[in-house]
Design a protein around this motif. Structure first.
Motif, PDB file in Angstrom:
ATOM      1  N   ASP A  29      39.513  58.953  35.512  1.00 56.27           N
ATOM      2  CA  ASP A  29      40.778  58.380  35.059  1.00 56.27           C
ATOM      3  C   ASP A  29      41.017  57.020  35.709  1.00 56.27           C
ATOM      4  O   ASP A  29      41.969  56.810  36.460  1.00 56.27           O
ATOM      5  N   TYR A  30      40.097  56.127  35.449  1.00 54.31           N
ATOM      6  CA  TYR A  30      40.172  54.747  35.903  1.00 54.31           C
ATOM      7  C   TYR A  30      39.482  53.888  34.856  1.00 54.31           C
ATOM      8  O   TYR A  30      38.684  54.368  34.069  1.00 54.31           O
ATOM      9  N   VAL A  31      39.813  52.610  34.857  1.00 54.68           N
ATOM     10  CA  VAL A  31      39.133  51.681  33.962  1.00 54.68           C
ATOM     11  C   VAL A  31      37.765  51.358  34.544  1.00 54.68           C
ATOM     12  O   VAL A  31      36.775  51.328  33.838  1.00 54.68           O
ATOM     13  N   SER A  32      37.722  51.149  35.845  1.00 52.07           N
ATOM     14  CA  SER A  32      36.487  50.885  36.570  1.00 52.07           C
ATOM     15  C   SER A  32      36.444  51.791  37.797  1.00 52.07           C
ATOM     16  O   SER A  32      37.479  52.002  38.437  1.00 52.07           O
ATOM     17  N   PRO A  33      35.276  52.299  38.162  1.00 55.49           N
ATOM     18  CA  PRO A  33      35.196  53.081  39.401  1.00 55.49           C
ATOM     19  C   PRO A  33      35.708  52.309  40.624  1.00 55.49           C
ATOM     20  O   PRO A  33      36.150  52.921  41.595  1.00 55.49           O
ATOM     21  N   LEU A  34      35.678  50.987  40.578  1.00 52.48           N
ATOM     22  CA  LEU A  34      36.224  50.182  41.672  1.00 52.48           C
ATOM     23  C   LEU A  34      37.666  50.568  41.968  1.00 52.48           C
ATOM     24  O   LEU A  34      38.148  50.429  43.093  1.00 52.48           O
ATOM     25  N   GLN A  35      38.352  51.077  40.964  1.00 54.45           N
ATOM     26  CA  GLN A  35      39.767  51.395  41.105  1.00 54.45           C
ATOM     27  C   GLN A  35      40.018  52.728  41.808  1.00 54.45           C
ATOM     28  O   GLN A  35      41.174  53.090  42.032  1.00 54.45           O
ATOM     29  N   ILE A  36      38.971  53.423  42.197  1.00 52.79           N
ATOM     30  CA  ILE A  36      39.150  54.602  43.050  1.00 52.79           C
ATOM     31  C   ILE A  36      39.837  54.163  44.341  1.00 52.79           C
ATOM     32  O   ILE A  36      40.697  54.858  44.866  1.00 52.79           O
ATOM     33  N   THR A  37      39.487  52.984  44.829  1.00 51.89           N
ATOM     34  CA  THR A  37      40.075  52.475  46.070  1.00 51.89           C
ATOM     35  C   THR A  37      40.858  51.177  45.877  1.00 51.89           C
ATOM     36  O   THR A  37      41.527  50.734  46.812  1.00 51.89           O
ATOM     37  N   SER A  38      40.801  50.559  44.714  1.00 52.11           N
ATOM     38  CA  SER A  38      41.408  49.232  44.518  1.00 52.11           C
ATOM     39  C   SER A  38      42.158  49.153  43.197  1.00 52.11           C
ATOM     40  O   SER A  38      41.687  48.561  42.223  1.00 52.11           O
ATOM     41  N   ARG A  39      43.359  49.758  43.170  1.00 49.38           N
ATOM     42  CA  ARG A  39      44.142  49.761  41.928  1.00 49.38           C
ATOM     43  C   ARG A  39      45.595  49.406  42.211  1.00 49.38           C
ATOM     44  O   ARG A  39      46.520  50.038  41.730  1.00 49.38           O
ATOM     45  N   SER A  40      45.814  48.363  42.986  1.00 49.09           N
ATOM     46  CA  SER A  40      47.167  47.948  43.308  1.00 49.09           C
ATOM     47  C   SER A  40      47.912  47.527  42.036  1.00 49.09           C
ATOM     48  O   SER A  40      47.412  46.700  41.270  1.00 49.09           O
ATOM     49  N   PRO A  41      49.110  48.049  41.829  1.00 51.08           N
ATOM     50  CA  PRO A  41      49.875  47.644  40.649  1.00 51.08           C
ATOM     51  C   PRO A  41      50.530  46.272  40.806  1.00 51.08           C
ATOM     52  O   PRO A  41      50.989  45.690  39.828  1.00 51.08           O
ATOM     53  N   THR A  42      50.553  45.737  42.031  1.00 53.08           N
ATOM     54  CA  THR A  42      51.241  44.467  42.256  1.00 53.08           C
ATOM     55  C   THR A  42      50.369  43.378  42.875  1.00 53.08           C
ATOM     56  O   THR A  42      50.729  42.212  42.803  1.00 53.08           O
ATOM     57  N   GLY A  43      49.263  43.748  43.475  1.00 57.52           N
ATOM     58  CA  GLY A  43      48.400  42.755  44.110  1.00 57.52           C
ATOM     59  C   GLY A  43      47.622  41.951  43.085  1.00 57.52           C
ATOM     60  O   GLY A  43      47.664  42.236  41.882  1.00 57.52           O
ATOM     61  N   PRO A  44      46.918  40.932  43.544  1.00 56.75           N
ATOM     62  CA  PRO A  44      46.132  40.123  42.608  1.00 56.75           C
ATOM     63  C   PRO A  44      45.006  40.932  41.971  1.00 56.75           C
ATOM     64  O   PRO A  44      44.530  41.912  42.534  1.00 56.75           O
ATOM     65  N   VAL A  45      44.611  40.510  40.784  1.00 51.71           N
ATOM     66  CA  VAL A  45      43.491  41.120  40.069  1.00 51.71           C
ATOM     67  C   VAL A  45      42.242  40.290  40.365  1.00 51.71           C
ATOM     68  O   VAL A  45      42.239  39.073  40.160  1.00 51.71           O
ATOM     69  N   LEU A  46      41.218  40.951  40.842  1.00 51.61           N
ATOM     70  CA  LEU A  46      39.930  40.298  41.063  1.00 51.61           C
ATOM     71  C   LEU A  46      39.005  40.771  39.959  1.00 51.61           C
ATOM     72  O   LEU A  46      38.734  41.967  39.840  1.00 51.61           O
TER      73      LEU A  46
END
Length: 180
Positions: A29-46
């Motif tokens: 349930d993520y767009v990218s596996p990177l978002q397991i640990t990096s899915r801030s709703p407010t921080g910058p998008v890399l």
């Protein structure tokens, strides 16, 4: 668009010759596996180029990938972690994604620009709406430009020619600019 709707777009996106996350046993349930640990709703998008190639999803790597969503020992992640530390950030403080959401069949294989554009338009565009974006490397920056996404260009963390510390300092400056 709701996050889980974007996950659905990623699950539906396919191109001949490229593996999906489901094909390699990494769907979630993520767009990218990177978002397991990096899915801030407010921080910058890399925005990176792509997550990994299909041959990198080995049994040896699977537990780490399922726990973290990334391989900490590869240059991309070593440089990224150093850059985040320079900014006083953790992975949880940023939203990581990529321009191309499928897995190339060979290591270090170039993905044609039209295929990157198709993926970016179908998926990444929805992730970056209204967010501060840092494009990691030429391919990610080209996809952002092609789709009219305002972004701060940065060298790809794996780009050769400079030390990890030099690359991290340059990336940290781009991230800091996105936060300012």
């Amino acid at each position: 668009m709701h996050y889980l709707e974007i996950v659905g777009l990623r699950r539906a996106f396919r191109l001949p010759g490229y593996a999906t996350l489901s094909d390699v046993g990494m769907d979630g349930d993520y767009v990218s596996p990177l978002q397991i640990t990096s899915r801030s709703p407010t921080g910058p998008v890399l925005v990176a180029y792509h997550w990994l190639d299909a041959p990198a999803i080995t049994e040896e790597n699977r537990a780490t990938l399922q726990a973290l969503g990334y391989l900490p020992t590869i240059p991309f992640n070593q440089v990224l972690d150093r850059a985040l530390a320079l900014c006083g950030l953790r992975r949880a403080d940023v939203y990581l994604t990529q321009a191309f959401h499928l897995l190339p069949p060979k290591r270090s294989e170039r993905v044609p620009a039209d295929k990157v554009a198709a993926s970016f338009g179908a998926i990444t565009m929805h992730e970056v709406q209204g967010r501060r974006v840092v494009a990691l490397g030429r391919d990610a920056a080209a996809a952002c430009r092609r789709h009219g996404v305002k972004h701060i260009p940065a060298d790809h963390p794996s780009a050769r020619g400079r030390s990890y510390d030099e690359r991290a300092a340059a990336l940290a400056a781009a991230i800091a600019s996105a936060i300012a």
